[in-house]
Design an enzyme around this catalytic site. Structure first.
Site, PDB file in Angstrom:
ATOM      1  N   HIS A  31      -3.766  -5.533   2.140  1.00 21.11           N
ATOM      2  CA  HIS A  31      -3.488  -5.660   3.569  1.00 21.11           C
ATOM      3  C   HIS A  31      -4.095  -6.972   4.033  1.00 21.11           C
ATOM      4  CE1 HIS A  31      -2.103  -1.580   4.345  1.00 21.11           C
ATOM      5  NE2 HIS A  31      -3.038  -1.142   3.547  1.00 21.11           N
ATOM      6  N   CYS A  64       0.832  -1.216   0.000  1.00 23.83           N
ATOM      7  CA  CYS A  64       0.000   0.000   0.000  1.00 23.83           C
ATOM      8  C   CYS A  64       0.867   1.268   0.000  1.00 23.83           C
ATOM      9  CB  CYS A  64      -0.989  -0.045   1.161  1.00 23.83           C
ATOM     10  SG  CYS A  64      -2.388   1.052   0.899  1.00 23.83           S
ATOM     11  N   ARG A 109     -12.178   7.137  -1.249  1.00 24.52           N
ATOM     12  CA  ARG A 109     -11.166   6.129  -0.958  1.00 24.52           C
ATOM     13  C   ARG A 109     -11.628   4.791  -1.509  1.00 24.52           C
ATOM     14  NH1 ARG A 109      -7.152   7.506   2.182  1.00 24.52           N
ATOM     15  NH2 ARG A 109      -6.568   5.385   2.696  1.00 24.52           N
TER      16      ARG A 109
HETATM   17  N1  GLN Z   1      -1.925   6.899   2.419  1.00 28.55           N
HETATM   18  C1  GLN Z   1      -2.010   6.063   1.263  1.00 28.55           C
HETATM   19  C2  GLN Z   1      -3.344   6.148   0.570  1.00 28.55           C
HETATM   20  O1  GLN Z   1      -4.322   6.511   1.174  1.00 28.55           O
HETATM   21  C3  GLN Z   1      -1.653   4.628   1.630  1.00 28.55           C
HETATM   22  C4  GLN Z   1      -2.685   4.005   2.511  1.00 28.55           C
HETATM   23  C5  GLN Z   1      -2.247   2.702   3.144  1.00 28.55           C
HETATM   24  O2  GLN Z   1      -1.053   2.386   3.194  1.00 28.55           O
HETATM   25  N2  GLN Z   1      -3.205   1.993   3.706  1.00 28.55           N
HETATM   26  O3  GLN Z   1      -3.432   5.847  -0.608  1.00 28.55           O
END
Ligand code: GLN
Length: 243
Positions: A194, A94, A128
């Site tokens: 994840h 990520c 998101r």
């Molecule tokens: N901050 C990054 C995003 O929102 C990575 C998020 C994460 O590692 N879960 O894309």
């Protein structure tokens, strides 16, 4: 005795969203169960990655953590280029994946220069991208199913130098547009998954280990079979998730 496998965990204090240490534990355990001596080294800002590292893992993080790391990351380009050039496997999850690319432009519009090891670029967008993912992956000549959870604002686009790690069957992957998930370039691997992803997907963990244990330029190492009843059950449960 020097370790047969040196595993560097980069920024364990800042890049650890969703228990990325579980990925390190899965890799170390699966190597140790095979009688391999493993040295796990945490490396944070202003510390050097051990010269002989076989595998480097960077976990996920918030935009704020990524901004905090930005400057340190710029100073690591050469170090990581040298390591990856010598065959070290580098895995980014990520936020760590975004850092392996050319740049990440976060939700505040801050552009954080990446390591440029993967030919990918990431720009944050709305909404998101959140949810469970099922994907068909290939790495090191091995094909396997991947299950995990994604939560990222970043939309990642692959350039011609990188190939997708996987094709998404459920979930959105790199950008919600092209059904790709993650990226591979030589021994550099990035994924949005994840979970942590490796305990639930032992085939992925083993593909990374097999590459990390190979001599530079040689075929991936052969790995002994393990009793994976527990891991296979976790994999089955992940597959059974409805959405
Ligand atoms: N901050 C990054 C995003 O929102 C990575 C998020 C994460 O590692 N879960 O894309």
């Amino acid at each position: 005795m020097t370790a047969n496998l040196t595993l560097a965990h980069l920024y364990p204090d800042l890049m650890r969203t969703y228990g990325d240490r579980g990925n390190v534990m899965a890799l170390a355990s699966r190597a140790r169960w095979r009688g391999i001596d493993v040295d796990v080294v945490g490396v944070t800002r202003a510390e050097r990655i051990p010269a002989g590292a076989d595998l480097v893992l960077i976990g996920g993080g918030t935009d704020r953590a990524q901004e905090t790391i930005g400057e340190d990351l710029r100073g690591r380009r050469e170090e990581l280029r040298d390591l990856s050039g010598a065959g070290t496997v580098v895995v980014g999850i990520c936020g760590g994946y975004q850092f392996l690319g050319h740049r990440y432009v976060d939700a505040d519009g801050v552009a954080i220069e990446g390591l440029g090891l993967l030919d990918v670029t990431t720009v944050a967008g709305q909404p998101r991208i959140i949810g469970n993912v099922r994907a068909a992956a290939t790495f090191g000549g091995r094909s396997f199913e991947l299950f995990g959870f994604e939560n990222h604002g970043g939309r990642t686009t692959l350039g011609s130098g990188a190939t997708p790690l996987a094709t998404v069957g459920r979930g959105q992957g790199n950008n919600g547009r092209d059904r790709t998930e993650g990226a591979v370039q030589g021994s550099i691997v990035g994924t949005y998954l994840h979970g942590p992803v490796l305990p639930t997907n032992p085939a992925f963990a083993d593909a990374l280990l097999a590459r990390a244990l190979a001599a530079p330029g040689r075929p991936d190492a052969a790995l002994a079979e393990l009793d994976d009843r527990l891991e296979d059950e976790a994999h089955r449960l992940a597959r059974a998730r409805k959405r």
